[in-house]
Design a protein around this motif. Structure first.
Motif, short mmCIF file in Angstrom:
data_model
loop_
_atom_site.label_atom_id
_atom_site.label_comp_id
_atom_site.label_asym_id
_atom_site.label_seq_id
_atom_site.Cartn_x
_atom_site.Cartn_y
_atom_site.Cartn_z
N PHE A 58 -15.62 -3.14 4.92
CA PHE A 58 -14.76 -4.33 4.30
C PHE A 58 -13.73 -4.58 5.44
CE2 PHE A 58 -16.54 -2.26 0.70
CZ PHE A 58 -16.93 -3.21 -0.11
N THR A 59 -13.03 -5.60 5.20
CA THR A 59 -11.90 -5.89 5.89
C THR A 59 -10.69 -5.27 4.88
OG1 THR A 59 -12.74 -7.73 7.52
CG2 THR A 59 -10.15 -7.75 6.94
N PHE A 60 -10.02 -4.58 5.15
CA PHE A 60 -8.68 -4.04 4.49
C PHE A 60 -7.66 -4.78 4.70
CE2 PHE A 60 -7.62 -0.90 1.17
CZ PHE A 60 -6.58 -0.72 1.80
N VAL A 61 -6.75 -5.07 3.57
CA VAL A 61 -5.53 -5.80 3.83
C VAL A 61 -4.61 -5.06 2.78
CG1 VAL A 61 -4.05 -7.78 4.00
CG2 VAL A 61 -6.53 -7.77 4.72
N GLU A 62 -3.70 -4.53 3.01
CA GLU A 62 -2.55 -3.94 2.20
C GLU A 62 -1.22 -4.79 2.21
OE1 GLU A 62 0.30 0.06 2.91
OE2 GLU A 62 -1.95 0.53 2.86
N LEU A 63 -1.01 -5.30 1.15
CA LEU A 63 0.14 -6.36 1.04
C LEU A 63 1.28 -5.58 -0.10
CD1 LEU A 63 -1.82 -9.42 0.76
CD2 LEU A 63 -0.45 -8.90 2.52
N ASP A 64 2.32 -5.78 0.19
CA ASP A 64 3.53 -5.80 -0.80
C ASP A 64 3.50 -6.82 -1.71
OD1 ASP A 64 6.07 -5.39 -2.07
OD2 ASP A 64 6.60 -4.33 -0.48
N ILE A 65 3.35 -6.50 -2.84
CA ILE A 65 3.13 -7.64 -3.91
C ILE A 65 4.48 -8.56 -4.08
CG2 ILE A 65 4.02 -6.28 -6.21
CD1 ILE A 65 1.59 -7.76 -7.59
N LYS A 72 2.01 -14.58 -3.44
CA LYS A 72 1.28 -15.74 -3.39
C LYS A 72 -0.16 -15.51 -3.70
CE LYS A 72 -0.49 -19.34 -0.28
NZ LYS A 72 -0.49 -19.76 1.09
N LEU A 73 -0.66 -14.48 -3.10
CA LEU A 73 -2.01 -14.19 -3.29
C LEU A 73 -2.22 -13.34 -4.46
CD1 LEU A 73 -3.13 -12.84 0.46
CD2 LEU A 73 -4.06 -14.94 -0.85
N ALA A 74 -1.30 -12.44 -5.11
CA ALA A 74 -1.40 -11.85 -6.46
C ALA A 74 -1.56 -12.95 -7.36
CB ALA A 74 -0.12 -11.00 -6.61
N ARG A 75 -0.83 -14.10 -7.38
CA ARG A 75 -0.92 -15.12 -8.24
C ARG A 75 -2.21 -15.68 -8.33
NH1 ARG A 75 4.34 -16.03 -6.38
NH2 ARG A 75 3.74 -17.64 -5.20
N VAL A 79 -3.49 -11.05 -10.09
CA VAL A 79 -3.11 -9.47 -10.11
C VAL A 79 -2.13 -9.09 -11.28
CG1 VAL A 79 -2.11 -7.88 -8.82
CG2 VAL A 79 -3.53 -9.43 -7.65
N PRO A 80 -2.45 -8.04 -12.05
CA PRO A 80 -1.41 -8.08 -13.24
C PRO A 80 -0.44 -7.10 -12.93
CG PRO A 80 -3.18 -6.45 -13.27
CD PRO A 80 -3.87 -7.55 -12.21
N GLY A 81 -0.48 -6.45 -11.64
CA GLY A 81 0.65 -5.67 -11.23
C GLY A 81 0.41 -4.72 -10.13
N THR A 82 1.09 -3.58 -9.89
CA THR A 82 0.65 -2.65 -8.76
C THR A 82 0.13 -1.33 -9.34
OG1 THR A 82 2.83 -2.04 -8.60
CG2 THR A 82 1.93 -3.55 -7.02
N PRO A 83 -0.60 -0.33 -8.93
CA PRO A 83 -1.75 -0.92 -7.81
C PRO A 83 -2.70 -1.84 -8.17
CG PRO A 83 -1.80 1.58 -8.38
CD PRO A 83 -0.81 0.95 -9.36
#
Length: 124
Positions: A58-65, A72-75, A79-83
């Motif tokens: 896959f293409t893996f992208v790690e983002l700080d929520i 923006k992407l979490a919304r 995404v309910p939270g981390t991790p």
């Protein structure tokens, strides 16, 4: 491909475009610096050789929520939270799978395997 925590919108769009061209799904890993469960997932799941081998398809992208693009992407993905790990199809603009929390390795394997089957990735 492991990417930085502080990607701009244009950088994320560039990653998504490259994934579209390569016909690869994207794994977004949403984390935060204040999240002890993120450390567990990183230490015991993402660093696992079997998981790493699957994620390399896959293409893996790690983002700080809490970053602008991460938030923006979490919304967008709900995404309910981390991790949280989100498997995303950039061609169809569709979430293929999501897993939230510090869960057993096999739960992550199941989500990744499902995406591999959807994309017909033989090396998974």
């Amino acid at each position: 491909m492991l990417l930085s925590l502080s990607l701009s919108g244009a950088q994320v769009e560039g990653v998504l475009e490259k994934a579209r061209v390569l016909n690869k799904p994207v794994v977004f890993y949403f984390k935060s610096s204040f999240c002890p469960y993120c450390t567990q997932v990183e230490d015991f799941v993402l660093n696992d050789e079997e998981i790493y081998k699957k994620i390399s398809n896959f293409t893996f992208v790690e983002l700080d929520i809490r970053s602008e693009e991460g938030s923006k992407l979490a919304r967008k993905f709900g995404v309910p939270g981390t991790p949280t790990l989100v498997v995303y199809d950039p061609k169809q603009d569709k979430v293929l799978g999501m897993i939230f929390g510090s869960r057993p390795k096999q739960d992550f394997m199941n989500v990744l395997t499902k995406a591999c089957k959807f994309y017909n990735i033989k090396t998974c």
